[in-house]
Enzyme design. Structure first.
Site, PDB file in Angstrom:
ATOM      1  N   THR A 131      87.593 -13.438  21.809  1.00 30.96           N
ATOM      2  CA  THR A 131      86.815 -13.171  20.606  1.00 30.96           C
ATOM      3  C   THR A 131      85.623 -14.120  20.484  1.00 30.96           C
ATOM      4  O   THR A 131      85.651 -15.228  21.037  1.00 30.96           O
ATOM      5  CB  THR A 131      87.737 -13.344  19.374  1.00 30.96           C
ATOM      6  OG1 THR A 131      86.949 -13.473  18.198  1.00 30.96           O
ATOM      7  CG2 THR A 131      88.602 -14.603  19.478  1.00 30.96           C
ATOM      8  N   ASP A 132      84.617 -13.692  19.726  1.00 32.47           N
ATOM      9  CA  ASP A 132      83.482 -14.585  19.448  1.00 32.47           C
ATOM     10  C   ASP A 132      83.882 -15.718  18.500  1.00 32.47           C
ATOM     11  O   ASP A 132      83.149 -16.693  18.350  1.00 32.47           O
ATOM     12  CB  ASP A 132      82.301 -13.791  18.857  1.00 32.47           C
ATOM     13  CG  ASP A 132      82.612 -13.064  17.558  1.00 32.47           C
ATOM     14  OD1 ASP A 132      83.774 -13.098  17.102  1.00 32.47           O
ATOM     15  OD2 ASP A 132      81.686 -12.445  16.987  1.00 32.47           O
ATOM     16  N   GLU A 133      85.056 -15.589  17.858  1.00 31.43           N
ATOM     17  CA  GLU A 133      85.439 -16.591  16.854  1.00 31.43           C
ATOM     18  C   GLU A 133      85.716 -17.961  17.483  1.00 31.43           C
ATOM     19  O   GLU A 133      85.759 -18.964  16.785  1.00 31.43           O
ATOM     20  CB  GLU A 133      86.633 -16.090  16.035  1.00 31.43           C
ATOM     21  CG  GLU A 133      86.307 -14.760  15.363  1.00 31.43           C
ATOM     22  CD  GLU A 133      87.302 -14.324  14.296  1.00 31.43           C
ATOM     23  OE1 GLU A 133      87.969 -15.182  13.713  1.00 31.43           O
ATOM     24  OE2 GLU A 133      87.389 -13.112  14.069  1.00 31.43           O
ATOM     25  N   TYR A 157      93.938 -18.823  14.158  1.00 32.57           N
ATOM     26  CA  TYR A 157      93.734 -17.700  15.099  1.00 32.57           C
ATOM     27  C   TYR A 157      92.718 -18.069  16.173  1.00 32.57           C
ATOM     28  O   TYR A 157      93.001 -17.984  17.382  1.00 32.57           O
ATOM     29  CB  TYR A 157      93.270 -16.447  14.335  1.00 32.57           C
ATOM     30  CG  TYR A 157      92.664 -15.384  15.229  1.00 32.57           C
ATOM     31  CD1 TYR A 157      93.441 -14.710  16.165  1.00 32.57           C
ATOM     32  CD2 TYR A 157      91.297 -15.056  15.138  1.00 32.57           C
ATOM     33  CE1 TYR A 157      92.887 -13.743  17.000  1.00 32.57           C
ATOM     34  CE2 TYR A 157      90.736 -14.089  15.963  1.00 32.57           C
ATOM     35  CZ  TYR A 157      91.530 -13.440  16.896  1.00 32.57           C
ATOM     36  OH  TYR A 157      90.974 -12.487  17.721  1.00 32.57           O
ATOM     37  N   LYS A 161      93.138 -18.603  20.278  1.00 30.32           N
ATOM     38  CA  LYS A 161      92.403 -17.821  21.291  1.00 30.32           C
ATOM     39  C   LYS A 161      91.583 -18.755  22.184  1.00 30.32           C
ATOM     40  O   LYS A 161      91.515 -18.569  23.405  1.00 30.32           O
ATOM     41  CB  LYS A 161      91.477 -16.787  20.619  1.00 30.32           C
ATOM     42  CG  LYS A 161      92.177 -15.656  19.895  1.00 30.32           C
ATOM     43  CD  LYS A 161      93.004 -14.753  20.794  1.00 30.32           C
ATOM     44  CE  LYS A 161      92.176 -13.879  21.716  1.00 30.32           C
ATOM     45  NZ  LYS A 161      93.037 -12.902  22.454  1.00 30.32           N
TER      46      LYS A 161
HETATM   47  P1  NAD Z   1      96.057  -5.772  17.060  1.00 30.68           P
HETATM   48  O1  NAD Z   1      96.677  -6.821  16.189  1.00 30.68           O
HETATM   49  O2  NAD Z   1      95.667  -4.462  16.462  1.00 30.68           O
HETATM   50  O3  NAD Z   1      97.022  -5.460  18.298  1.00 30.68           O
HETATM   51  C1  NAD Z   1      97.733  -6.450  18.966  1.00 30.68           C
HETATM   52  C2  NAD Z   1      98.818  -5.769  19.786  1.00 30.68           C
HETATM   53  O4  NAD Z   1      99.515  -6.787  20.530  1.00 30.68           O
HETATM   54  C3  NAD Z   1      99.867  -5.057  18.942  1.00 30.68           C
HETATM   55  O5  NAD Z   1     100.161  -3.795  19.507  1.00 30.68           O
HETATM   56  C4  NAD Z   1     101.079  -5.964  19.011  1.00 30.68           C
HETATM   57  O6  NAD Z   1     102.322  -5.264  18.913  1.00 30.68           O
HETATM   58  C5  NAD Z   1     100.897  -6.573  20.397  1.00 30.68           C
HETATM   59  N1  NAD Z   1     101.581  -7.866  20.554  1.00 30.68           N
HETATM   60  C6  NAD Z   1     101.606  -8.920  19.682  1.00 30.68           C
HETATM   61  N2  NAD Z   1     102.361  -9.921  20.192  1.00 30.68           N
HETATM   62  C7  NAD Z   1     102.794  -9.503  21.408  1.00 30.68           C
HETATM   63  C8  NAD Z   1     103.580 -10.091  22.422  1.00 30.68           C
HETATM   64  N3  NAD Z   1     104.095 -11.322  22.285  1.00 30.68           N
HETATM   65  N4  NAD Z   1     103.825  -9.386  23.552  1.00 30.68           N
HETATM   66  C9  NAD Z   1     103.317  -8.134  23.714  1.00 30.68           C
HETATM   67  N5  NAD Z   1     102.585  -7.526  22.767  1.00 30.68           N
HETATM   68  C10 NAD Z   1     102.310  -8.195  21.642  1.00 30.68           C
HETATM   69  O7  NAD Z   1      94.800  -6.501  17.714  1.00 30.68           O
HETATM   70  P2  NAD Z   1      93.393  -5.893  18.181  1.00 30.68           P
HETATM   71  O8  NAD Z   1      92.457  -5.912  17.038  1.00 30.68           O
HETATM   72  O9  NAD Z   1      93.652  -4.629  18.909  1.00 30.68           O
HETATM   73  O10 NAD Z   1      92.920  -7.030  19.201  1.00 30.68           O
HETATM   74  C11 NAD Z   1      93.308  -6.964  20.574  1.00 30.68           C
HETATM   75  C12 NAD Z   1      92.742  -8.181  21.302  1.00 30.68           C
HETATM   76  O11 NAD Z   1      91.337  -8.214  21.167  1.00 30.68           O
HETATM   77  C13 NAD Z   1      93.250  -9.517  20.738  1.00 30.68           C
HETATM   78  O12 NAD Z   1      93.486 -10.374  21.832  1.00 30.68           O
HETATM   79  C14 NAD Z   1      92.107 -10.024  19.894  1.00 30.68           C
HETATM   80  O13 NAD Z   1      92.078 -11.436  19.879  1.00 30.68           O
HETATM   81  C15 NAD Z   1      90.907  -9.459  20.645  1.00 30.68           C
HETATM   82  N6  NAD Z   1      89.718  -9.178  19.811  1.00 30.68           N
HETATM   83  C16 NAD Z   1      89.816  -8.422  18.692  1.00 30.68           C
HETATM   84  C17 NAD Z   1      88.677  -8.136  17.951  1.00 30.68           C
HETATM   85  C18 NAD Z   1      88.726  -7.263  16.727  1.00 30.68           C
HETATM   86  O14 NAD Z   1      87.722  -7.147  16.028  1.00 30.68           O
HETATM   87  N7  NAD Z   1      89.843  -6.599  16.424  1.00 30.68           N
HETATM   88  C19 NAD Z   1      87.436  -8.640  18.365  1.00 30.68           C
HETATM   89  C20 NAD Z   1      87.385  -9.416  19.535  1.00 30.68           C
HETATM   90  C21 NAD Z   1      88.531  -9.681  20.263  1.00 30.68           C
HETATM   91  P1  TYD Z   2      88.469  -9.162   9.126  1.00 27.90           P
HETATM   92  O1  TYD Z   2      88.403  -7.673   9.244  1.00 27.90           O
HETATM   93  O2  TYD Z   2      89.761  -9.792   8.692  1.00 27.90           O
HETATM   94  O3  TYD Z   2      87.943  -9.781  10.505  1.00 27.90           O
HETATM   95  P2  TYD Z   2      87.608 -11.327  10.904  1.00 27.90           P
HETATM   96  O4  TYD Z   2      88.148 -12.242   9.884  1.00 27.90           O
HETATM   97  O5  TYD Z   2      88.302 -11.458  12.202  1.00 27.90           O
HETATM   98  O6  TYD Z   2      86.114 -11.401  11.009  1.00 27.90           O
HETATM   99  O7  TYD Z   2      87.365  -9.614   8.091  1.00 27.90           O
HETATM  100  C1  TYD Z   2      85.989  -9.311   8.281  1.00 27.90           C
HETATM  101  C2  TYD Z   2      85.209 -10.008   7.181  1.00 27.90           C
HETATM  102  O8  TYD Z   2      85.552  -9.409   5.923  1.00 27.90           O
HETATM  103  C3  TYD Z   2      85.568 -11.497   7.037  1.00 27.90           C
HETATM  104  O9  TYD Z   2      84.377 -12.210   6.699  1.00 27.90           O
HETATM  105  C4  TYD Z   2      86.538 -11.531   5.875  1.00 27.90           C
HETATM  106  C5  TYD Z   2      86.090 -10.373   5.003  1.00 27.90           C
HETATM  107  N1  TYD Z   2      87.142  -9.690   4.231  1.00 27.90           N
HETATM  108  C6  TYD Z   2      86.985  -9.471   2.865  1.00 27.90           C
HETATM  109  O10 TYD Z   2      85.976  -9.879   2.262  1.00 27.90           O
HETATM  110  N2  TYD Z   2      87.973  -8.818   2.190  1.00 27.90           N
HETATM  111  C7  TYD Z   2      89.106  -8.372   2.806  1.00 27.90           C
HETATM  112  O11 TYD Z   2      90.000  -7.784   2.130  1.00 27.90           O
HETATM  113  C8  TYD Z   2      89.248  -8.575   4.217  1.00 27.90           C
HETATM  114  C9  TYD Z   2      90.482  -8.096   4.966  1.00 27.90           C
HETATM  115  C10 TYD Z   2      88.232  -9.230   4.892  1.00 27.90           C
END
Ligand code: NAD
Ligand code: TYD
Length: 350
Positions: A131-133, A157, A161
């Site tokens: 992630t960019d975080e 988190y 990561k």
């Molecule tokens: P998500 O929470 O929707 O999905 C995570 C999945 O991992 C779930 O299906 C969960 O059951 C599984 N999981 C959790 N713990 C596990 C374990 N110990 N063993 C096997 N499976 C397990 O997450 P997402 O939003 O789909 O993100 C997927 C990846 O992408 C993550 O690594 C996250 O850090 C990265 N990412 C997400 C975003 C975003 O905006 N959602 C952006 C950048 C990077």
């Molecule tokens: P989120 O979807 O949780 O992603 P991330 O924290 O990984 O960026 O949140 C996106 C942005 O929205 C973040 O700045 C937090 C804000 N946010 C709210 O203002 N209200 C909400 O109910 C949620 C879930 C997020």
């Protein structure tokens, strides 16, 4: 033909990726290892479960024995590691599971790949999805994150990561494991669990519930459609240089409040109610340590791999809003918890 181990393939991005890969590389084998935490939902994958090139395995990436067995049985040559605890707010309430899965789980996968591939990792790839975080928070005029921006994670988190990214890097430098890391900005699109901002706002607005905005609503995120992320991962698997990291993002910065207003005004047109949806906006207490701004410089992906997003934010958000309107059964079963029954019905309660 590749033999992929996709971890976390029942989550938001992972399930989009499984669909993407089976559609675009139908000759490849895809094994999905997922622990089915609250975020894992096999209903996302209903339409591929009978595909002979697809196999679901219920289990954790922290289980070294299981992971090792899968490497052997399936002759895995490509790992795509999505499995993670992914929600910042949950990491603030309970960080332990984040350390277990994101750090120890990644370590377990790296070790399994190292043992299985040994000195013969030719053509193998271990792609770690991050992630960019990990880069921390930007001021209003700072340049966007590049691959050389120093890590400065601020939440449990992002710290977990960042730790996993460091392990991946070390397994390349020390053992020569052919790793690749992608650091992507905020994703949106189909199958996103409705506790994240965009689906939460769509669904709450449809149900006439408050739309919670943390703090002043001016925190900025850089949004990318999930399909563009999947295409970016594909490009890195095919053309990336082992040991390198790649930033993926949409060059698409939005303040939270502006996204919420955009969604509200579109829903006013598509599902008009008694009053404008924006009246549901409710400012609430800010998130602890809330990062102010993220922005990704995806120039390296464009220059070296020819990748760029296909969705504009306008086309992507429109597609996403329509997807949630058209898939009420999917999200209502999450909201009432019924999605958890699906695994028992489908797979006999294991
Ligand atoms: P998500 O929470 O929707 O999905 C995570 C999945 O991992 C779930 O299906 C969960 O059951 C599984 N999981 C959790 N713990 C596990 C374990 N110990 N063993 C096997 N499976 C397990 O997450 P997402 O939003 O789909 O993100 C997927 C990846 O992408 C993550 O690594 C996250 O850090 C990265 N990412 C997400 C975003 C975003 O905006 N959602 C952006 C950048 C990077
Ligand atoms: P989120 O979807 O949780 O992603 P991330 O924290 O990984 O960026 O949140 C996106 C942005 O929205 C973040 O700045 C937090 C804000 N946010 C709210 O203002 N209200 C909400 O109910 C949620 C879930 C997020």
């Amino acid at each position: 033909m590749k033999h992929l181990l996709v971890t976390g393939g029942a989550g938001f991005i992972g399930s989009n990726f499984v669909h993407y890969w089976l559609n675009n590389h139908p000759q490849d084998r895809v094994v999905n290892l997922d622990a089915l935490t609250y975020a894992g939902n096999l209903e996302n994958l209903k339409d591929v479960e009978d595909d002979p090139n697809y196999r679901f395995v219920h289990g954790s990436i922290c289980d070294g024995e299981l992971v090792g067995r899968l490497f052997e049985e399936e002759q895995i040559d490509t790992v795509v590691n999505f499995a993670a605890e992914s929600h910042v707010d949950r990491s603030i309430l309970g960080p332990e599971e984040f350390i277990r899965t994101n750090v120890h789980g990644t370590f377990t996968l790296l070790e399994a790949a190292r043992k299985h591939w040994g000195g013969d990792a030719d053509g193998c790839r271990f792609l770690h999805v991050s992630t960019d975080e990990v880069y921390g928070s930007l001021g209003p005029d700072d340049p966007a994150f590049t691959e050389s921006t120093p890590f400065a994670p601020n939440s449990p988190y992002s710290a977990s990561k960042a730790s996993s990214d460091h392990l991946v890097r070390a397994w390349f430098h020390t053992y020569g494991l052919p790793v690749l890391t992608t650091n992507c900005s905020n994703n949106y699109g189909p199958w996103q669990f409705p506790e994240k901002l965009i689906p939460l706002v769509i669904l709450n607005a449809l149900e006439d519930k408050p739309l919670p905005i943390y703090g002043d609503g001016l925190n900025i995120r850089d949004w990318l459609h999930v399909e563009d992320h999947c295409r970016g991962i594909d490009a890195v698997i095919q053309g990336g240089t082992p040991g390198e990291t790649y930033n993926i993002g949409g060059c698409n910065e939005w303040a939270n409040i502006d996204i919420v207003k955009l969604v509200c005004s579109r829903l006013d047109e598509l599902r008009p109610g008694a009053r404008p949806k924006a009246e549901l906006i409710t400012y609430v207490k800010d998130r602890l340590g809330h990062d102010r701004r993220y922005a990704i410089d995806a120039g390296k992906m464009q220059r070296e791999l020819g990748w760029q997003p296909r969705y504009t934010f306008e086309t992507g958000i429109e597609q996403t809003i329509h997807w949630y309107l058209d898939n009420e059964e999917w999200w209502s079963r999450i909201r009432d918890g019924a999605y958890r029954d699906y695994y028992r019905t489908q797979y006999g309660g294991a």
